[in-house]
Design a protein around this motif. Sequence first.
Motif, PDB file in Angstrom:
ATOM      1  N   ILE A  29       0.850  -1.179   0.000  1.00  8.72           N
ATOM      2  CA  ILE A  29       0.000   0.000   0.000  1.00  8.72           C
ATOM      3  C   ILE A  29       0.885   1.227   0.000  1.00  8.72           C
ATOM      4  O   ILE A  29       1.735   1.396   0.872  1.00  8.72           O
ATOM      5  CB  ILE A  29      -0.950   0.004   1.208  1.00  8.72           C
ATOM      6  CG1 ILE A  29      -1.880  -1.197   1.129  1.00  8.72           C
ATOM      7  CG2 ILE A  29      -1.722   1.304   1.282  1.00  8.72           C
ATOM      8  CD1 ILE A  29      -2.783  -1.366   2.320  1.00  8.72           C
ATOM      9  N   ALA A  31       1.394   5.086   0.555  1.00  9.27           N
ATOM     10  CA  ALA A  31       0.750   6.093   1.399  1.00  9.27           C
ATOM     11  C   ALA A  31      -0.050   7.078   0.560  1.00  9.27           C
ATOM     12  O   ALA A  31      -1.072   7.596   1.002  1.00  9.27           O
ATOM     13  CB  ALA A  31       1.783   6.825   2.233  1.00  9.27           C
ATOM     14  N   CYS A  32       0.391   7.340  -0.652  1.00 13.00           N
ATOM     15  CA  CYS A  32      -0.324   8.288  -1.510  1.00 13.00           C
ATOM     16  C   CYS A  32      -1.685   7.746  -1.939  1.00 13.00           C
ATOM     17  O   CYS A  32      -2.556   8.522  -2.323  1.00 13.00           O
ATOM     18  CB  CYS A  32       0.520   8.639  -2.730  1.00 13.00           C
ATOM     19  SG  CYS A  32       2.008   9.580  -2.317  1.00 13.00           S
ATOM     20  N   ASP A  33      -1.856   6.424  -1.876  1.00 11.58           N
ATOM     21  CA  ASP A  33      -3.144   5.835  -2.232  1.00 11.58           C
ATOM     22  C   ASP A  33      -4.202   6.070  -1.156  1.00 11.58           C
ATOM     23  O   ASP A  33      -5.386   6.045  -1.440  1.00 11.58           O
ATOM     24  CB  ASP A  33      -3.003   4.327  -2.456  1.00 11.58           C
ATOM     25  CG  ASP A  33      -2.154   3.999  -3.672  1.00 11.58           C
ATOM     26  OD1 ASP A  33      -1.988   4.881  -4.541  1.00 11.58           O
ATOM     27  OD2 ASP A  33      -1.642   2.864  -3.740  1.00 11.58           O
ATOM     28  N   THR A  34      -3.776   6.293   0.069  1.00 11.67           N
ATOM     29  CA  THR A  34      -4.720   6.421   1.172  1.00 11.67           C
ATOM     30  C   THR A  34      -4.766   7.819   1.779  1.00 11.67           C
ATOM     31  O   THR A  34      -5.648   8.111   2.566  1.00 11.67           O
ATOM     32  CB  THR A  34      -4.370   5.424   2.293  1.00 11.67           C
ATOM     33  OG1 THR A  34      -3.041   5.694   2.760  1.00 11.67           O
ATOM     34  CG2 THR A  34      -4.446   3.995   1.795  1.00 11.67           C
ATOM     35  N   LEU A  35      -3.827   8.662   1.421  1.00 14.84           N
ATOM     36  CA  LEU A  35      -3.732   9.996   2.007  1.00 14.84           C
ATOM     37  C   LEU A  35      -4.292  11.032   1.040  1.00 14.84           C
ATOM     38  O   LEU A  35      -3.879  11.076  -0.116  1.00 14.84           O
ATOM     39  CB  LEU A  35      -2.257  10.296   2.294  1.00 14.84           C
ATOM     40  CG  LEU A  35      -1.921  11.457   3.190  1.00 14.84           C
ATOM     41  CD1 LEU A  35      -2.434  11.214   4.600  1.00 14.84           C
ATOM     42  CD2 LEU A  35      -0.403  11.632   3.239  1.00 14.84           C
ATOM     43  N   ASP A 101       2.352  13.891   8.197  1.00 23.02           N
ATOM     44  CA  ASP A 101       1.231  13.684   7.281  1.00 23.02           C
ATOM     45  C   ASP A 101       1.090  14.867   6.323  1.00 23.02           C
ATOM     46  O   ASP A 101       0.748  14.688   5.155  1.00 23.02           O
ATOM     47  CB  ASP A 101      -0.074  13.412   8.026  1.00 23.02           C
ATOM     48  CG  ASP A 101      -0.559  14.596   8.843  1.00 23.02           C
ATOM     49  OD1 ASP A 101       0.275  15.273   9.491  1.00 23.02           O
ATOM     50  OD2 ASP A 101      -1.779  14.845   8.853  1.00 23.02           O
TER      51      ASP A 101
END
Length: 117
Positions: A29, A31-35, A101
């Motif tokens: 995963i 991080a850019c996919d969920t943030l 973040d």
Amino acid sequence: MNKIFLVIAIIGFYFFTESCKKCVPIVTINACDTLPHKFTADVQPIIIARCSSSPFCHGAGSVNSGGPFINYNQIFNKRTEIDIAISTGAMPPPPATLPEDEKKKIQCWIDEGAPNN
């Protein structure tokens, strides 16, 4: 006879598990996919709050290195410098800090081509 069977079973099990590793994709995963990292909703508010809140930093009329960071074009044109500055910790200057973040939101936006979205 039992030893030969055991060796064959171990070798068979090894090849079976190794072949399964090739069949099952490993999912990572990013991080850019969920943030969230849209310019107007996520990136611009961070830059306005952390970088542009003072004319001595990158506010309107700033003559600081980099100039003002108020609108999309100003921020887009300095995206590489912004990325380097936040990655190295050069900006914002101490004692101010940029939470991880928020750094990641800006970096994800830049990594995706810095779209005006």
